[in-house]
Design a protein around this motif. Structure first.
Motif, mmCIF file in Angstrom:
data_model
loop_
_atom_site.group_PDB
_atom_site.id
_atom_site.type_symbol
_atom_site.label_atom_id
_atom_site.label_comp_id
_atom_site.label_asym_id
_atom_site.label_seq_id
_atom_site.Cartn_x
_atom_site.Cartn_y
_atom_site.Cartn_z
ATOM 1 N N UNK A 25 0.861 -1.184 0.000
ATOM 2 C CA UNK A 25 0.000 0.000 0.000
ATOM 3 C C UNK A 25 0.895 1.232 0.000
ATOM 4 N N UNK A 26 0.524 2.227 -0.787
ATOM 5 C CA UNK A 26 1.251 3.486 -0.753
ATOM 6 C C UNK A 26 0.279 4.623 -0.420
ATOM 7 N N UNK A 27 0.749 5.531 0.416
ATOM 8 C CA UNK A 27 -0.014 6.717 0.809
ATOM 9 C C UNK A 27 0.505 7.877 -0.017
ATOM 10 N N UNK A 28 -0.363 8.466 -0.834
ATOM 11 C CA UNK A 28 0.125 9.499 -1.736
ATOM 12 C C UNK A 28 -1.029 10.343 -2.267
ATOM 13 N N UNK A 29 -0.677 11.361 -3.012
ATOM 14 C CA UNK A 29 -1.628 12.142 -3.805
ATOM 15 C C UNK A 29 -0.853 13.063 -4.737
ATOM 16 N N UNK A 30 -1.588 13.859 -5.509
ATOM 17 C CA UNK A 30 -0.985 14.899 -6.330
ATOM 18 C C UNK A 30 -0.013 14.410 -7.378
ATOM 19 N N UNK A 31 1.141 15.054 -7.418
ATOM 20 C CA UNK A 31 2.122 14.776 -8.460
ATOM 21 C C UNK A 31 2.635 13.341 -8.388
ATOM 22 N N UNK A 32 2.646 12.750 -7.180
ATOM 23 C CA UNK A 32 3.114 11.372 -7.067
ATOM 24 C C UNK A 32 2.116 10.392 -7.686
ATOM 25 N N UNK A 33 0.821 10.678 -7.548
ATOM 26 C CA UNK A 33 -0.176 9.847 -8.228
ATOM 27 C C UNK A 33 -0.047 10.001 -9.743
ATOM 28 N N UNK A 34 0.117 11.221 -10.193
ATOM 29 C CA UNK A 34 0.259 11.471 -11.630
ATOM 30 C C UNK A 34 1.460 10.719 -12.192
ATOM 31 N N UNK A 35 2.590 10.808 -11.492
ATOM 32 C CA UNK A 35 3.806 10.130 -11.948
ATOM 33 C C UNK A 35 3.637 8.618 -11.926
ATOM 34 N N UNK A 36 3.008 8.100 -10.865
ATOM 35 C CA UNK A 36 2.790 6.652 -10.767
ATOM 36 C C UNK A 36 1.863 6.167 -11.878
ATOM 37 N N UNK A 37 0.838 6.932 -12.159
ATOM 38 C CA UNK A 37 -0.125 6.550 -13.188
ATOM 39 C C UNK A 37 0.504 6.586 -14.577
ATOM 40 N N UNK A 38 1.281 7.621 -14.843
ATOM 41 C CA UNK A 38 1.915 7.765 -16.162
ATOM 42 C C UNK A 38 2.926 6.653 -16.435
ATOM 43 N N UNK A 39 3.519 6.135 -15.356
ATOM 44 C CA UNK A 39 4.522 5.080 -15.509
ATOM 45 C C UNK A 39 3.961 3.681 -15.272
ATOM 46 N N UNK A 40 2.620 3.583 -15.210
ATOM 47 C CA UNK A 40 1.950 2.286 -15.011
ATOM 48 C C UNK A 40 2.468 1.548 -13.777
ATOM 49 N N UNK A 41 2.579 2.292 -12.687
ATOM 50 C CA UNK A 41 3.100 1.715 -11.456
ATOM 51 C C UNK A 41 2.006 1.235 -10.510
#
Length: 403
Positions: A110-126
């Protein structure tokens, strides 16, 4: 010759078995999204779930370790392990590396996150997949159509992350010293200049420091998007107040925790937080004076939702889903709301709760005098899109920090 052939056959068989296991793991992982919740819950029992979280707030850590962890073990038979991190970007970099080397059994569940970290994770299919609608408590208690749930810093969550709590940016001050706190950005600017050395903010990439810079931009220009001409004026403004900051702006506290220490030691007269109840936690713990209070700028005060998600290669996805569902329960959310614990805003909808659960929340508000939360909500403004955050942070480093 026969020996060489035999070895070759053994290697082929081993590779076939490994491939079959990997395909089976992937198949089981995908099938979780098709299983009934009862089956997922059974799968989760006995698993050890690693939740990676920013560890910069004592009350957050104690809520997870002293309240959530024992109950997850007792009620779900899941071992919850909180892994402390300093910067959420560390999680993203770790996942990018694991994806590059095709690591299928990662250590992050589980990762706790939001904002730019979600965007980066989503763009990199993480991230794993759209698991939100599988969670009973998400379906029962979350207002899924609310913009501050559906969109994370302007990014569609697409069911890839689940809300954990809500926040609003506030300034912290000593009401015995500051009788009339600033009401807008102009009054704050005047106060800073009239009280040299008594105000500062954390340097980026600290989340609170970055939020202060973003809010200042939005309050000055009344925009939630970036224009170059405004950025230039923004850096002029930040450099204008710089000589009046703590240590004349030659250095900045590296974190919000360090800023809190400066405030508690009376080196500065204000601190700040993205949690409206953070100051009251500090008062209860004896770290801040009893006269500590909070205020917001009526130009607009940033608000956001923080989320929980599951990485693409989480080893214990069923356990991760079960823990996240537990954290969305009225019991866990109410406990988290209480300032004696974390004091974090509800991710679930008050209107969807039972009368009994509503009464528990009402009692928390009344006992802790939290009616002010309803007042400051009037000034909430949504965060700007995640794509602008990196631009603002790099601009501040180049034009203010190093200037």
């Amino acid at each position: 010759m026969k020996k060489i052939i035999s070895i070759a056959l053994l290697i082929l068989i081993s590779l076939s078995i490994l491939s079959g296991c990997t395909n089976q793991d992937n198949k089981e992982s995908l099938n979780l999204l098709e299983m009934k919740w009862e089956v997922i819950s059974n799968e989760a029992e006995g698993e050890t779930v690693n939740i990676y979280m920013w560890a910069g707030d004592k009350s957050v850590n104690e809520y997870m370790d002293n309240w959530v962890k024992p109950l997850v073990k007792e009620e779900l038979n899941i071992n919850l392990n909180r892994v402390a991190i300093n910067d959420p970007k560390d999680m993203i970099n770790k996942l990018i590396t694991e994806k590059d080397v095709e690591k299928s059994n990662g250590s992050i569940d589980i990762i706790w996150m939001n904002g730019e970290n979600f965007k980066l994770a989503n763009e990199n299919n993480l991230l794993w997949g759209p698991f939100a609608d599988k969670l009973p408590n998400y379906n029962k208690y979350v207002d899924k159509e609310a913009d501050d749930i559906k969109y994370d810093f302007g990014e569609d969550t697409m069911g890839m992350e689940v809300p954990f709590g809500k926040s609003q940016f506030v300034f912290i001050y000593d009401s015995n010293i500051i009788k009339n706190p600033p009401k807008d950005i102009n009054e704050l600017t005047n106060w800073i200049k009239q009280n040299p050395g008594k105000f500062t903010y954390p340097s980026v990439p600290d989340f609170t420091g970055s939020a202060f810079i973003r809010q200042t931009y939005m309050d000055l220009f009344k925009k939630d998007y970036i224009e170059e001409k405004d950025l230039s004026s923004m850096w002029d403004y930040m450099n204008e107040i710089k000589p009046y900051l703590w240590r004349q702006g030659e250095t900045y506290p590296e974190s919000s925790a360090k800023l809190d220490m400066l405030y508690s030691n009376s080196e500065v007269l204000m601190s700040m937080s993205y949690n409206p109840l953070h100051a009251f936690n500090k008062v209860q713990s004896g770290e801040f004076k009893e006269s500590t209070d909070v205020f917001v700028l009526k130009d607009g005060t940033l608000s956001n939702t923080h989320y929980l998600s599951v990485p693409f290669n989480a080893t214990n996805k069923a356990g991760a889903m079960a823990v996240i569902d537990f954290l969305l329960s009225p019991k866990a959310q109410t406990q988290k709301l209480n300032p004696s614990n974390w004091g974090d805003g509800l991710a679930i909808s008050y209107d969807k709760l039972s009368d009994e659960d509503k009464l528990k929340i009402d009692e928390i508000y009344k006992k802790n005098k939290l009616e002010f939360l309803n007042e400051i909500r009037k000034y909430k403004i949504p965060e700007m899109k995640a794509e602008y955050i990196d631009q603002i942070e790099k601009g501040w480093n180049k034009n203010v920090s190093k200037n």
